[in-house]
Design an enzyme around this catalytic site. Structure first.
Site, PDB file in Angstrom:
ATOM      1  N   ARG A 239       0.846  -1.185   0.000  1.00 47.70           N
ATOM      2  CA  ARG A 239       0.000   0.000   0.000  1.00 47.70           C
ATOM      3  C   ARG A 239       0.886   1.241   0.000  1.00 47.70           C
ATOM      4  O   ARG A 239       1.896   1.289   0.711  1.00 47.70           O
ATOM      5  CB  ARG A 239      -0.907   0.024   1.238  1.00 47.70           C
ATOM      6  CG  ARG A 239      -2.105  -0.914   1.163  1.00 47.70           C
ATOM      7  CD  ARG A 239      -3.114  -0.491   0.087  1.00 47.70           C
ATOM      8  NE  ARG A 239      -4.280  -1.351   0.025  1.00 47.70           N
ATOM      9  CZ  ARG A 239      -4.409  -2.413  -0.779  1.00 47.70           C
ATOM     10  NH1 ARG A 239      -3.431  -2.762  -1.596  1.00 47.70           N
ATOM     11  NH2 ARG A 239      -5.538  -3.106  -0.778  1.00 47.70           N
ATOM     12  N   GLU A 268      -2.741   7.733  -4.176  1.00 49.68           N
ATOM     13  CA  GLU A 268      -3.188   7.068  -5.381  1.00 49.68           C
ATOM     14  C   GLU A 268      -4.508   7.655  -5.878  1.00 49.68           C
ATOM     15  O   GLU A 268      -5.391   7.895  -5.042  1.00 49.68           O
ATOM     16  CB  GLU A 268      -3.381   5.583  -5.040  1.00 49.68           C
ATOM     17  CG  GLU A 268      -3.083   4.681  -6.186  1.00 49.68           C
ATOM     18  CD  GLU A 268      -2.837   3.252  -5.721  1.00 49.68           C
ATOM     19  OE1 GLU A 268      -1.980   3.034  -4.854  1.00 49.68           O
ATOM     20  OE2 GLU A 268      -3.526   2.387  -6.236  1.00 49.68           O
ATOM     21  N   HIS A 287      -0.783   0.105  -9.851  1.00 55.65           N
ATOM     22  CA  HIS A 287      -1.445  -0.833  -8.927  1.00 55.65           C
ATOM     23  C   HIS A 287      -1.965  -2.066  -9.689  1.00 55.65           C
ATOM     24  O   HIS A 287      -3.165  -2.330  -9.736  1.00 55.65           O
ATOM     25  CB  HIS A 287      -2.589  -0.133  -8.182  1.00 55.65           C
ATOM     26  CG  HIS A 287      -2.911  -0.783  -6.874  1.00 55.65           C
ATOM     27  ND1 HIS A 287      -3.289  -0.075  -5.743  1.00 55.65           N
ATOM     28  CD2 HIS A 287      -2.921  -2.095  -6.499  1.00 55.65           C
ATOM     29  CE1 HIS A 287      -3.513  -0.916  -4.751  1.00 55.65           C
ATOM     30  NE2 HIS A 287      -3.296  -2.151  -5.189  1.00 55.65           N
TER      31      HIS A 287
HETATM   32  C1  GLV Z   1      -4.842  -5.121  -4.088  1.00 60.43           C
HETATM   33  O1  GLV Z   1      -4.132  -4.224  -3.787  1.00 60.43           O
HETATM   34  C2  GLV Z   1      -5.555  -5.924  -3.154  1.00 60.43           C
HETATM   35  O2  GLV Z   1      -5.564  -5.607  -1.952  1.00 60.43           O
HETATM   36  O3  GLV Z   1      -6.157  -6.904  -3.582  1.00 60.43           O
END
Ligand code: GLV
Length: 328
Positions: A239, A268, A287
């Site tokens: 994250r 983000e 991401h």
């Molecule tokens: C992606 O970042 C997830 O948490 O699945």
């Protein structure tokens, strides 16, 4: 009356399964997320919401959705959902663990290799038609991966899968830090549990695999980068806010570390000022940790499966707050 709202396009495979039931649902087939008011307006009567990590499910949103009993997040992480508020309101929250573990670990390793061997710079060089003769390219020298020390911050499912790639594929000694020891990883992978500071000081590559919590927010700040080897690289597929991005920019500019490979961002989808201006020693991705066709279908399947279980009066499989279900 709509019982289930799917806030974003999650693919037809899973949605068609819902279509074979009596459950009434609506599916936002666009790839653009709703703003909060639209989400609330669209879901005002919904008993269940299938959402993505860009949907902020705060206490306020829950209070404005009085019928809501289930939030099925299509992600393993759930920091977009106020779990305590959901639990207090009797709302079950589910996530999609396991199916994306190997896929995300693959991406972490792809980024690790890309940053180590300066693949983005090489790619740009070729596209700019600068390859006119073979040279030793002193400006494009990378760092070795094989046999180098890999530090895992957060030896959970994904951290362990990254470590496995490192030790089995690249003969990398593994260090790890985190809240508790993981004896299985120690016996399977020979991983060594160390303090965060020792991990920073000794690792050649650091893979960030912790969940976002108040304790892990800004774990990597300027002081942490100062403790890393100047030849070390950081890879973050967890994250964004685990890394204080402005400090990362400074660390890269000052050469405190060799490089960074980042799939997640503090604010983000934006990058902090200055990050995109760094041309070398930085790999960025939008991401995409779980972004393969198979894995995304499996994630959607789990989320929809949890919704179906709930409406059939069965136990949803991957609950984050099972106490809500157990205490009904
Ligand atoms: C992606 O970042 C997830 O948490 O699945």
């Amino acid at each position: 009356m709509t019982q289930v709202v799917i806030t974003r396009n999650i693919g037809e495979t899973a949605v068609s399964k819902l279509g074979q039931t009596d459950i009434r649902f609506s599916h936002n087939e666009s790839d653009v997320s709703w703003n909060q008011d639209t989400l609330i307006a669209q879901s005002s009567k919904a008993e269940a919401i299938v959402c993505l990590l860009s949907d902020q499910m705060s206490a306020d949103v829950m209070d404005r959705l009085p019928n809501l009993r289930l939030i099925a997040n299509v992600a393993v992480g759930y920091d977009n959902i106020d779990i305590q508020a959901a639990t207090e309101r009797g709302i079950i929250v589910t996530n999609t663990p396991d199916v994306l573990t190997e896929t995300t670990a693959d991406l972490a390793f792809a980024l690790l290799l890309a940053i180590a061997r300066r693949i983005p710079e090489s790619d740009s060089f070729m596209r700019a038609e600068k390859y006119t003769r073979f040279e030793l390219f002193p400006d494009m020298l990378g760092v070795d991966v094989y046999g180098k020390t890999l530090g895992i911050v957060g030896m959970g499912r994904i951290g362990t899968a990254v470590a496995r790639r490192g030790t089995l594929g690249f003969n990398m000694p593994i260090l790890y830090s985190g809240r508790r020891r993981q004896e299985e990883a120690e016996s399977e992978l020979g991983a060594t549990y160390v303090s965060f500071d020792d991990l920073l000081a000794q690792s050649d590559f650091i893979s960030v695999n912790v969940a976002l919590t108040p304790e892990t927010t800004h774990l990597f700040d300027y002081a942490a980068f100062q403790k890393m080897k100047s030849t070390a690289c950081i890879i973050n597929t967890a994250r964004g806010p685990v890394v204080k991005e402005a400090d990362l920019v400074q660390a890269l500019k000052e050469g405190l570390i060799q490089g960074a490979a980042i799939d997640v961002f503090e604010f983000e989808p934006k990058m902090v000022d200055g990050l995109a201006d760094i041309q070398d020693k930085l790999v960025v991705a939008p991401h995409i940790g779980s972004a393969t066709v198979d894995t995304r279908n499996k994630m959607a399947d789990i989320a929809v499966g949890n919704v179906m279980a709930y409406f059939e009066g069965k136990r949803p499989l991957t609950m984050v707050n099972p106490e809500v279900y157990d205490n009904r």
